[in-house]
Write a protein that holds these residues in place. Structure first.
Motif, PDB file in Angstrom:
ATOM      1  N   LYS A 157      13.184  34.311  98.670  1.00 27.77           N
ATOM      2  CA  LYS A 157      12.240  33.201  98.506  1.00 27.77           C
ATOM      3  C   LYS A 157      11.830  32.637  99.862  1.00 27.77           C
ATOM      4  CE  LYS A 157      13.390  31.709  93.896  1.00 27.77           C
ATOM      5  NZ  LYS A 157      14.054  30.706  93.088  1.00 27.77           N
ATOM      6  N   PHE A 158      10.632  32.065  99.878  1.00 23.43           N
ATOM      7  CA  PHE A 158      10.143  31.404 101.091  1.00 23.43           C
ATOM      8  C   PHE A 158      10.631  29.941 101.084  1.00 23.43           C
ATOM      9  CE2 PHE A 158       7.310  34.982 100.538  1.00 23.43           C
ATOM     10  CZ  PHE A 158       7.220  35.460 101.841  1.00 23.43           C
ATOM     11  N   PRO A 159      10.713  29.313 102.262  1.00 25.39           N
ATOM     12  CA  PRO A 159      11.206  27.929 102.309  1.00 25.39           C
ATOM     13  C   PRO A 159      10.497  26.993 101.324  1.00 25.39           C
ATOM     14  CG  PRO A 159      11.074  28.802 104.518  1.00 25.39           C
ATOM     15  CD  PRO A 159      10.496  29.851 103.609  1.00 25.39           C
ATOM     16  N   SER A 160       9.171  27.183 101.156  1.00 21.95           N
ATOM     17  CA  SER A 160       8.433  26.297 100.239  1.00 21.95           C
ATOM     18  C   SER A 160       8.899  26.455  98.792  1.00 21.95           C
ATOM     19  CB  SER A 160       6.942  26.573 100.335  1.00 21.95           C
ATOM     20  OG  SER A 160       6.701  27.924 100.000  1.00 21.95           O
ATOM     21  N   GLU A 161       9.581  27.550  98.498  1.00 25.30           N
ATOM     22  CA  GLU A 161      10.080  27.772  97.134  1.00 25.30           C
ATOM     23  C   GLU A 161      11.530  27.296  96.977  1.00 25.30           C
ATOM     24  OE1 GLU A 161       7.875  31.846  95.851  1.00 25.30           O
ATOM     25  OE2 GLU A 161       9.228  32.021  97.566  1.00 25.30           O
ATOM     26  N   LEU A 162      12.075  26.712  98.046  1.00 22.82           N
ATOM     27  CA  LEU A 162      13.472  26.260  98.011  1.00 22.82           C
ATOM     28  C   LEU A 162      13.541  24.739  98.086  1.00 22.82           C
ATOM     29  CD1 LEU A 162      14.922  28.787 100.638  1.00 22.82           C
ATOM     30  CD2 LEU A 162      15.190  28.915  98.144  1.00 22.82           C
ATOM     31  N   SER A 163      14.583  24.162  97.471  1.00 20.40           N
ATOM     32  CA  SER A 163      14.785  22.708  97.565  1.00 20.40           C
ATOM     33  C   SER A 163      15.279  22.358  98.969  1.00 20.40           C
ATOM     34  CB  SER A 163      15.821  22.260  96.540  1.00 20.40           C
ATOM     35  OG  SER A 163      17.088  22.763  96.925  1.00 20.40           O
ATOM     36  N   GLY A 164      15.300  21.060  99.279  1.00 18.22           N
ATOM     37  CA  GLY A 164      15.795  20.609 100.587  1.00 18.22           C
ATOM     38  C   GLY A 164      17.225  21.072 100.833  1.00 18.22           C
ATOM     39  N   GLY A 165      18.059  20.954  99.800  1.00 13.25           N
ATOM     40  CA  GLY A 165      19.462  21.364  99.931  1.00 13.25           C
ATOM     41  C   GLY A 165      19.581  22.858 100.172  1.00 13.25           C
ATOM     42  N   GLN A 166      18.738  23.632  99.458  1.00 13.44           N
ATOM     43  CA  GLN A 166      18.776  25.099  99.646  1.00 13.44           C
ATOM     44  C   GLN A 166      18.304  25.459 101.051  1.00 13.44           C
ATOM     45  OE1 GLN A 166      16.366  25.972  96.195  1.00 13.44           O
ATOM     46  NE2 GLN A 166      18.155  26.602  94.991  1.00 13.44           N
ATOM     47  N   GLN A 167      17.310  24.752 101.542  1.00  8.65           N
ATOM     48  CA  GLN A 167      16.840  25.025 102.907  1.00  8.65           C
ATOM     49  C   GLN A 167      17.942  24.716 103.934  1.00  8.65           C
ATOM     50  OE1 GLN A 167      12.934  23.489 103.959  1.00  8.65           O
ATOM     51  NE2 GLN A 167      12.285  23.602 101.842  1.00  8.65           N
ATOM     52  N   SER A 168      18.688  23.633 103.690  1.00  8.51           N
ATOM     53  CA  SER A 168      19.798  23.309 104.598  1.00  8.51           C
ATOM     54  C   SER A 168      20.851  24.407 104.560  1.00  8.51           C
ATOM     55  CB  SER A 168      20.461  21.990 104.199  1.00  8.51           C
ATOM     56  OG  SER A 168      19.561  20.949 104.375  1.00  8.51           O
ATOM     57  N   ARG A 169      21.054  24.979 103.381  1.00  9.71           N
ATOM     58  CA  ARG A 169      22.031  26.069 103.263  1.00  9.71           C
ATOM     59  C   ARG A 169      21.574  27.273 104.091  1.00  9.71           C
ATOM     60  NH1 ARG A 169      22.821  23.607  97.915  1.00  9.71           N
ATOM     61  NH2 ARG A 169      25.060  23.624  97.545  1.00  9.71           N
ATOM     62  N   VAL A 170      20.285  27.564 104.031  1.00 13.34           N
ATOM     63  CA  VAL A 170      19.748  28.680 104.830  1.00 13.34           C
ATOM     64  C   VAL A 170      19.975  28.385 106.326  1.00 13.34           C
ATOM     65  CG1 VAL A 170      17.672  30.004 105.462  1.00 13.34           C
ATOM     66  CG2 VAL A 170      18.009  29.278 103.089  1.00 13.34           C
ATOM     67  N   ALA A 171      19.743  27.133 106.721  1.00 19.39           N
ATOM     68  CA  ALA A 171      19.905  26.769 108.139  1.00 19.39           C
ATOM     69  C   ALA A 171      21.356  26.962 108.589  1.00 19.39           C
ATOM     70  CB  ALA A 171      19.450  25.338 108.367  1.00 19.39           C
ATOM     71  N   ILE A 172      22.300  26.651 107.707  1.00 21.70           N
ATOM     72  CA  ILE A 172      23.723  26.847 108.050  1.00 21.70           C
ATOM     73  C   ILE A 172      24.019  28.346 108.193  1.00 21.70           C
ATOM     74  CG2 ILE A 172      26.090  26.638 107.166  1.00 21.70           C
ATOM     75  CD1 ILE A 172      25.190  23.937 105.965  1.00 21.70           C
ATOM     76  N   ALA A 173      23.524  29.134 107.238  1.00 20.36           N
ATOM     77  CA  ALA A 173      23.747  30.590 107.309  1.00 20.36           C
ATOM     78  C   ALA A 173      23.128  31.142 108.593  1.00 20.36           C
ATOM     79  CB  ALA A 173      23.147  31.262 106.078  1.00 20.36           C
ATOM     80  N   ARG A 174      21.939  30.658 108.947  1.00 18.11           N
ATOM     81  CA  ARG A 174      21.262  31.138 110.166  1.00 18.11           C
ATOM     82  C   ARG A 174      22.085  30.779 111.418  1.00 18.11           C
ATOM     83  NH1 ARG A 174      15.683  28.320 111.450  1.00 18.11           N
ATOM     84  NH2 ARG A 174      17.178  26.609 111.591  1.00 18.11           N
ATOM     85  N   ALA A 175      22.682  29.593 111.397  1.00 17.42           N
ATOM     86  CA  ALA A 175      23.479  29.185 112.573  1.00 17.42           C
ATOM     87  C   ALA A 175      24.750  30.018 112.700  1.00 17.42           C
ATOM     88  CB  ALA A 175      23.831  27.709 112.469  1.00 17.42           C
ATOM     89  N   LEU A 176      25.277  30.460 111.544  1.00 19.68           N
ATOM     90  CA  LEU A 176      26.579  31.142 111.600  1.00 19.68           C
ATOM     91  C   LEU A 176      26.478  32.658 111.736  1.00 19.68           C
ATOM     92  CD1 LEU A 176      28.605  29.003 109.038  1.00 19.68           C
ATOM     93  CD2 LEU A 176      28.944  29.139 111.508  1.00 19.68           C
TER      94      LEU A 176
END
Ligand SMILES: Nc1ncnc2c1ncn2[C@@H]1O[C@H](COP(=O)(O)OP(=O)(O)OP(=O)(O)O)[C@@H](O)[C@H]1O
Length: 248
Positions: free
Chosen positions: A127-146
């Protein structure tokens, strides 16, 4: 010497003198520290100094025995806004830091899938960020950082915009992931309960100085019940008193 070593650091923004006023702090390898303080006390500035995004006037910062003079791709960052690329899917966003360095390998894909599954996004990886909730986007950001297995992770109020329950879920997921990777963490928040739940140690910043610090001696893993324990509330009350109850 700590894995992150902040030694007597001072910083001013132009005429605004001593926004960080001779701060010393250290984080041992694999520890999770929270820096807590009210709005405007200098938390973000101290994080930027620790990560090499700003340079202090006095003192020095060391990470892993090396003097910090600029940001490094060995460090991971998560900010309040997830800052995902809108035209890339969740998994492409997670893989981005690797893609900027080298060709993506199958192992990287597996790792990205794995990280996204661990933060509950197994069904949303395309999914693209626009298809994700704020919380889901934060989860992606954590995965990207790790994904790059950073030697240290800096988080600046990453969950501040989320609802209380989503925030608790993310705190839990973050602790799990950091434990697995044995990541050293500096996490900034103004939320006392969040800091007590996450931290091995908390420092309270006030007008550029650390005015209080405490080890959080709560059992790990931290569970939902931890939040309702007597010790949890004792820590929270103590910190709240230090920060000034009339303002909270
Ligand atoms: N780029 C800048 N130029 C000038 N002053 C700044 C700049 N960034 C921050 N400040 C000032 O420095 C002080 C500390 O700001 P900082 O963002 O570090 O605080 P904070 O504790 O992270 O606040 P918040 O919790 O509201 O994000 C504030 O008074 C702020 O106005």
């Amino acid at each position: 010497m700590g894995f992150l070593e902040i030694q007597n650091v001072r910083f001013s923004y132009g005429q605004q003198r001593n926004i960080i006023d001779h701060v010393s702090w250290q984080i041992e390898k694999g520890e999770f520290h929270c820096l807590l303080g009210r709005s405007g006390c200098g938390k973000t500035t101290l994080l930027k100094l620790a990560a090499g995004l700003l340079q202090g006037e006095d003192g020095q910062i060391m990470i892993n025995n090396k003097k910090v003079t600029k940001p490094s791709n060995e460090y991971g960052f998560v900010f309040q806004s997830p800052t995902l690329l809108e035209w890339k899917t969740a998994i492409e966003n997670v893989l981005l830091p690797i893609k900027l360095k080298r060709k993506i390998k199958e192992q990287d894909q597996l790792e990205a899938n794995n990280l996204l599954a661990q933060v509950g996004l197994a069904e949303h990886i395309h999914k693209f960020p626009s298809e994700l909730s704020g919380g889901q986007q934060s989860r992606v950001a954590i995965a990207r950082a790790l994904i790059q297995k950073p030697i240290i992770l800096f988080l600046d109020e990453p969950f501040a915009a989320l609802d209380a329950i989503t925030r608790e879920e993310l705190q839990h997921d973050l602790l799990q992931l950091c434990k697995e990777q044995e990541t050293t963490v500096l996490f900034i928040t103004h939320d006392i309960s969040e800091a007590v739940f996450l931290a091995d140690r908390i420092a309270v910043l006030d007008r550029g100085k650390i005015i209080f610090d405490t080890i959080i001696n709560l059992e790990r893993p931290r569970l939902e019940n931890t939040r309702y324990s007597v010790s949890f509330n004792t820590y929270s009350k103590k910190i709240r008193d230090v920060m000034g109850s009339k303002h909270i």
